[in-house]
Design an enzyme around this catalytic site. Structure first.
Site, mmCIF file in Angstrom:
data_model
loop_
_atom_site.group_PDB
_atom_site.id
_atom_site.type_symbol
_atom_site.label_atom_id
_atom_site.label_comp_id
_atom_site.label_asym_id
_atom_site.label_seq_id
_atom_site.Cartn_x
_atom_site.Cartn_y
_atom_site.Cartn_z
ATOM 1 N N TYR A 76 16.294 29.998 9.205
ATOM 2 C CA TYR A 76 15.064 30.689 9.577
ATOM 3 C C TYR A 76 14.955 30.859 11.082
ATOM 4 O O TYR A 76 15.310 29.975 11.859
ATOM 5 C CB TYR A 76 13.843 29.896 9.100
ATOM 6 C CG TYR A 76 13.572 30.026 7.621
ATOM 7 C CD1 TYR A 76 13.351 31.278 7.032
ATOM 8 C CD2 TYR A 76 13.524 28.903 6.817
ATOM 9 C CE1 TYR A 76 13.098 31.390 5.671
ATOM 10 C CE2 TYR A 76 13.264 29.000 5.457
ATOM 11 C CZ TYR A 76 13.049 30.247 4.891
ATOM 12 O OH TYR A 76 12.790 30.355 3.561
ATOM 13 N N LYS A 88 0.841 -1.201 0.000
ATOM 14 C CA LYS A 88 0.000 0.000 0.000
ATOM 15 C C LYS A 88 0.880 1.255 0.000
ATOM 16 O O LYS A 88 2.101 1.171 0.232
ATOM 17 C CB LYS A 88 -0.919 -0.021 1.217
ATOM 18 C CG LYS A 88 -0.190 0.031 2.555
ATOM 19 C CD LYS A 88 -1.129 -0.247 3.727
ATOM 20 C CE LYS A 88 -0.382 -0.203 5.044
ATOM 21 N NZ LYS A 88 -1.223 -0.700 6.171
HETATM 22 C C1 LIG Z 1 -0.540 -1.718 6.867
HETATM 23 C C2 LIG Z 1 -1.189 -3.002 7.196
HETATM 24 C C3 LIG Z 1 -0.430 -4.178 7.247
HETATM 25 C C4 LIG Z 1 1.076 -4.178 7.210
HETATM 26 O O1 LIG Z 1 1.535 -3.744 8.466
HETATM 27 P P1 LIG Z 1 3.106 -3.594 8.818
HETATM 28 O O2 LIG Z 1 3.109 -3.174 10.235
HETATM 29 O O3 LIG Z 1 3.637 -2.545 7.896
HETATM 30 O O4 LIG Z 1 3.741 -4.914 8.580
HETATM 31 C C5 LIG Z 1 -1.113 -5.376 7.406
HETATM 32 N N1 LIG Z 1 -2.455 -5.408 7.543
HETATM 33 C C6 LIG Z 1 -3.222 -4.292 7.532
HETATM 34 C C7 LIG Z 1 -4.687 -4.393 7.691
HETATM 35 C C8 LIG Z 1 -2.604 -3.051 7.361
HETATM 36 O O5 LIG Z 1 -3.348 -1.933 7.369
#
Ligand SMILES: *Cc1c(COP(=O)(O)O)cnc(C)c1O
Length: 348
Positions: free
Chosen positions: A244, A35
């Site tokens: 800054y 994702k």
């Molecule tokens: C993002 C996510 C994962 C992966 O989690 P990590 O901690 O990055 O391994 C797995 N399952 C769901 C439902 C997620 O939202």
């Protein structure tokens, strides 16, 4: 080259997937969460690499992210969508053959009316209260959902980065209570769940951050390296200020290097006063505010100022930088900007 370089080691991503795969018993499948554009590293390149390494189940957050992944992994792999089936998603789900993880009675009704016969998974809420069917919803819908044959029944852990947190066992019990006895494949653990051992593995694990070299997979092979060129160096006398809001003042005569990368490249302003960049293994403190495109660094202690300074390197990984910025590795990765010259190694 006179730009900031982001190097992404695809072989390291494949090695991390294999190592996580070996952590669970042989009958457990290891999926891959790609994702948010593969945690910022490029979902197409990452997914293609993992498909070659042997992954056959991929996960994205939103249907729109699935198209790139489908192109990368070919027709055979399963691609699941955590957000489920939202209004307007039917065409995307069909075109890229994505499997929505149905999260609510509304989504179940929508899926069965708009895409009858299209594969689906079910996400259950085992206590995180973020996504998934509540136990009462599941009780009411279980019969129909099971009859229709979900590809996967899953839930997600809220505290898996703290293995001793009592929430983990509570969620495990809740998930078992909701699903023991069903004939369909089950999934609970992401990276943290894999680390917690076989009770949390079920039939399929869903690692994300560990693939990309982040905690809680402490033994991960580092995946990203980031360096930025020094574009100017100057001497600053005592009581002169840098950047800054005059937020840093020289106590002694100092050499200050200005590097070409800033918060527009994802190096968040919060990493200001505590962060360091590296000349090889030598830390150099960031001084003054992080600007949009520039960061100022105290290099007084170096015999020679290198052409480039490292922001992410073997000396400072994603989680070390995240600590200095008061955030987590996930946010550092997914913030990495698109202005960097991106360079992929390995993955053939
Ligand atoms: C993002 C996510 C994962 C992966 O989690 P990590 O901690 O990055 O391994 C797995 N399952 C769901 C439902 C997620 O939202």
């Amino acid at each position: 080259m006179a730009h900031a370089h982001l190097t992404i080691d695809l072989d390291a991503i494949a090695a991390n997937w294999r190592a996580l795969d070996e952590t669970s018993p042989p009958h457990v499948e290891t999926g891959a969460v790609v994702k948010a554009d593969g945690y910022g590293l490029g979902s197409g390149r990452v997914a293609a690499t993992l498909a070659r390494a042997g992954a056959t189940s991929f996960f994205v957050a939103q249907a729109g992210e699935g198209r790139e992944v489908r192109k990368a992994v070919g027709d055979e792999a399963d691609i699941y969508v955590f957000a489920g089936h939202l209004d307007g998603d039917a065409d995307l789900l069909t075109a890229s053959r994505l499997i929505p993880c149905l999260n609510s009675p509304d989504q179940v009704a929508r899926h069965f009316s708009r895409l009858p016969g299209h594969p689906f998974a079910v996400q259950l809420d085992s206590g995180m209260n973020r996504l998934g069917l509540e136990p009462e919803d599941w009780d009411a819908l279980k019969g129909d959902l099971i009859d229709a044959g979900p590809r996967l029944v899953m839930s997600h852990l809220a505290c898996a980065d703290e293995p001793d947190h009592p929430m983990n066992a509570r969620q495990l019990t809740q998930f078992r209570d909701m699903t023991d006895g069903i004939a369909h494949r089950r999934s609970l653990g992401a990276t943290g769940g894999i680390m917690m051992g076989p009770e949390y593995h079920f039939d399929l694990t869903r690692p994300g951050v560990g693939l990309y070299g982040g905690l809680p997979f402490a033994e991960a092979t580092p995946v990203v390296a980031l360096s930025a060129p020094v574009i100017q160096t100057r001497t600053v006398r005592p009581f002169e200020t840098v950047g800054y809001a005059n937020s840093w003042e020289a106590k002694i005569e100092s050499r200050i290097a200005t590097i070409s990368a800033g918060y527009a490249d994802g190096l968040i302003r919060a990493m200001g006063p505590k962060a360091q960049v590296y000349a090889g293994n030598t830390p150099c403190p960031v001084v003054g505010r992080v600007s949009m495109d520039l960061i100022t660094v105290d290099v007084t202690h170096l015999d020679e100022v290198p052409e480039r300074l490292d922001i992410l390197s073997p000396a400072q990984g994603v989680d070390a930088l995240a600590d200095a910025a008061g955030t987590i590795g996930y946010e550092i990765l997914t913030s990495l900007g698109h202005r960097y010259a991106r360079h992929y190694t390995g993955g053939a």
